[in-house]
Design a protein around this motif. Structure first.
Motif, PDB file in Angstrom:
ATOM      1  N   THR A 143       0.828  -1.211   0.000  1.00  0.00           N
ATOM      2  CA  THR A 143       0.000   0.000   0.000  1.00  0.00           C
ATOM      3  C   THR A 143       0.863   1.264   0.000  1.00  0.00           C
ATOM      4  O   THR A 143       0.522   2.244  -0.658  1.00  0.00           O
ATOM      5  CB  THR A 143      -0.968   0.030   1.194  1.00  0.00           C
ATOM      6  OG1 THR A 143      -0.225  -0.054   2.411  1.00  0.00           O
ATOM      7  CG2 THR A 143      -1.985  -1.083   1.114  1.00  0.00           C
ATOM      8  N   THR A 144       1.972   1.221   0.693  1.00  0.00           N
ATOM      9  CA  THR A 144       2.849   2.386   0.737  1.00  0.00           C
ATOM     10  C   THR A 144       3.484   2.641  -0.625  1.00  0.00           C
ATOM     11  O   THR A 144       3.528   3.788  -1.094  1.00  0.00           O
ATOM     12  CB  THR A 144       3.930   2.211   1.816  1.00  0.00           C
ATOM     13  OG1 THR A 144       3.282   2.042   3.081  1.00  0.00           O
ATOM     14  CG2 THR A 144       4.848   3.410   1.882  1.00  0.00           C
ATOM     15  N   ALA A 186       0.702   3.918  -2.994  1.00  0.00           N
ATOM     16  CA  ALA A 186       0.333   5.306  -2.690  1.00  0.00           C
ATOM     17  C   ALA A 186       1.444   6.261  -3.118  1.00  0.00           C
ATOM     18  O   ALA A 186       1.171   7.334  -3.669  1.00  0.00           O
ATOM     19  CB  ALA A 186       0.035   5.460  -1.200  1.00  0.00           C
ATOM     20  N   THR A 194       0.698   9.114  -5.937  1.00  0.00           N
ATOM     21  CA  THR A 194       0.838  10.528  -5.595  1.00  0.00           C
ATOM     22  C   THR A 194       2.067  11.131  -6.272  1.00  0.00           C
ATOM     23  O   THR A 194       2.042  12.308  -6.653  1.00  0.00           O
ATOM     24  CB  THR A 194       0.898  10.742  -4.074  1.00  0.00           C
ATOM     25  OG1 THR A 194       1.960   9.974  -3.516  1.00  0.00           O
ATOM     26  CG2 THR A 194      -0.407  10.359  -3.413  1.00  0.00           C
ATOM     27  N   LEU A 227       6.377   9.126   2.200  1.00  0.00           N
ATOM     28  CA  LEU A 227       5.954   7.723   2.325  1.00  0.00           C
ATOM     29  C   LEU A 227       7.145   6.796   2.153  1.00  0.00           C
ATOM     30  O   LEU A 227       7.314   5.836   2.914  1.00  0.00           O
ATOM     31  CB  LEU A 227       4.884   7.397   1.278  1.00  0.00           C
ATOM     32  CG  LEU A 227       3.496   7.960   1.505  1.00  0.00           C
ATOM     33  CD1 LEU A 227       2.613   7.670   0.298  1.00  0.00           C
ATOM     34  CD2 LEU A 227       2.868   7.397   2.773  1.00  0.00           C
ATOM     35  N   ALA A 261       1.637   9.920   5.312  1.00  0.00           N
ATOM     36  CA  ALA A 261       0.377   9.259   4.985  1.00  0.00           C
ATOM     37  C   ALA A 261      -0.811  10.053   5.538  1.00  0.00           C
ATOM     38  O   ALA A 261      -1.809  10.260   4.837  1.00  0.00           O
ATOM     39  CB  ALA A 261       0.366   7.827   5.533  1.00  0.00           C
ATOM     40  N   TYR A 282      -7.130   7.795  -5.279  1.00  0.00           N
ATOM     41  CA  TYR A 282      -6.048   8.376  -4.483  1.00  0.00           C
ATOM     42  C   TYR A 282      -6.371   8.313  -2.985  1.00  0.00           C
ATOM     43  O   TYR A 282      -5.519   7.955  -2.175  1.00  0.00           O
ATOM     44  CB  TYR A 282      -5.799   9.827  -4.898  1.00  0.00           C
ATOM     45  CG  TYR A 282      -5.167   9.950  -6.252  1.00  0.00           C
ATOM     46  CD1 TYR A 282      -3.800   9.769  -6.415  1.00  0.00           C
ATOM     47  CD2 TYR A 282      -5.925  10.243  -7.374  1.00  0.00           C
ATOM     48  CE1 TYR A 282      -3.202   9.886  -7.651  1.00  0.00           C
ATOM     49  CE2 TYR A 282      -5.343  10.363  -8.622  1.00  0.00           C
ATOM     50  CZ  TYR A 282      -3.984  10.175  -8.756  1.00  0.00           C
ATOM     51  OH  TYR A 282      -3.406  10.284  -9.987  1.00  0.00           O
ATOM     52  N   THR A 330      -6.249   4.688  -1.582  1.00  0.00           N
ATOM     53  CA  THR A 330      -4.873   4.197  -1.550  1.00  0.00           C
ATOM     54  C   THR A 330      -4.079   4.851  -0.412  1.00  0.00           C
ATOM     55  O   THR A 330      -3.365   4.168   0.327  1.00  0.00           O
ATOM     56  CB  THR A 330      -4.178   4.459  -2.895  1.00  0.00           C
ATOM     57  OG1 THR A 330      -4.959   3.871  -3.933  1.00  0.00           O
ATOM     58  CG2 THR A 330      -2.796   3.865  -2.923  1.00  0.00           C
ATOM     59  N   CYS A 331      -4.210   6.158  -0.263  1.00  0.00           N
ATOM     60  CA  CYS A 331      -3.492   6.840   0.817  1.00  0.00           C
ATOM     61  C   CYS A 331      -4.038   6.461   2.187  1.00  0.00           C
ATOM     62  O   CYS A 331      -3.273   6.316   3.150  1.00  0.00           O
ATOM     63  CB  CYS A 331      -3.551   8.355   0.616  1.00  0.00           C
ATOM     64  SG  CYS A 331      -2.581   8.906  -0.801  1.00  0.00           S
ATOM     65  N   THR A 332      -5.343   6.259   2.275  1.00  0.00           N
ATOM     66  CA  THR A 332      -5.927   5.808   3.545  1.00  0.00           C
ATOM     67  C   THR A 332      -5.436   4.404   3.889  1.00  0.00           C
ATOM     68  O   THR A 332      -5.111   4.118   5.047  1.00  0.00           O
ATOM     69  CB  THR A 332      -7.461   5.845   3.479  1.00  0.00           C
ATOM     70  OG1 THR A 332      -7.870   7.177   3.182  1.00  0.00           O
ATOM     71  CG2 THR A 332      -8.088   5.399   4.786  1.00  0.00           C
ATOM     72  N   ALA A 356      -2.599   3.138   2.982  1.00  0.00           N
ATOM     73  CA  ALA A 356      -1.200   3.302   3.408  1.00  0.00           C
ATOM     74  C   ALA A 356      -1.144   3.775   4.861  1.00  0.00           C
ATOM     75  O   ALA A 356      -0.311   3.283   5.638  1.00  0.00           O
ATOM     76  CB  ALA A 356      -0.468   4.268   2.481  1.00  0.00           C
TER      77      ALA A 356
END
Length: 115
Positions: free
Chosen positions: A8-9, A12, A16, A58, A72, A100, A103-105, A107
């Motif tokens: 996930t990191t 993300a 981004t 990240l 994050a 977006y 994905t960031c959530t 991460a």
């Protein structure tokens, strides 16, 4: 849990980071989105810098976990702000935004759970 955190990191950061590059090189998509939500084009480059800093943060979180957590969380807040801009402008095509944001959530959540 480490594999989920890693995946996930990296995803993300890649998403981004690519959005940051699009903003910084003057691609048409960020300009169209800015027009859609009534944001002045002078904000495109600063938004690109914020996205780029988030992506780098990240990745830096692999070495300095607190930095990754802050990055994050910052990206989640950034995309919540983007949601507010879309809602304010009555622009409800949120499919790109949701990619977006989710994905960031993810991460953020996996970073917290991994630590």
């Amino acid at each position: 849990m480490y594999v989920a955190y890693l995946a996930t990191t990296l995803l993300a950061a890649a998403l981004t980071g690519s959005a940051a590059v699009a903003n910084l090189i003057g691609h048409n998509y960020p300009k169209e989105q800015a027009d859609l939500v009534h944001v002045d084009h002078k904000w495109i480059v600063p938004f690109g810098l914020v996205l780029g800093a988030g992506a780098v943060g990240l990745l830096a979180g692999f070495a300095v976990p607190t930095l990754g957590l802050i990055a994050a969380a910052g990206l989640v807040l950034y995309f919540l702000g983007a949601l507010a801009a879309h809602v304010r402008a009555h622009a409800f095509d949120l499919a790109p935004w949701s990619l977006y944001f989710v994905t960031c959530t993810a991460a953020l959540v996996t970073t917290v759970l991994h630590r």
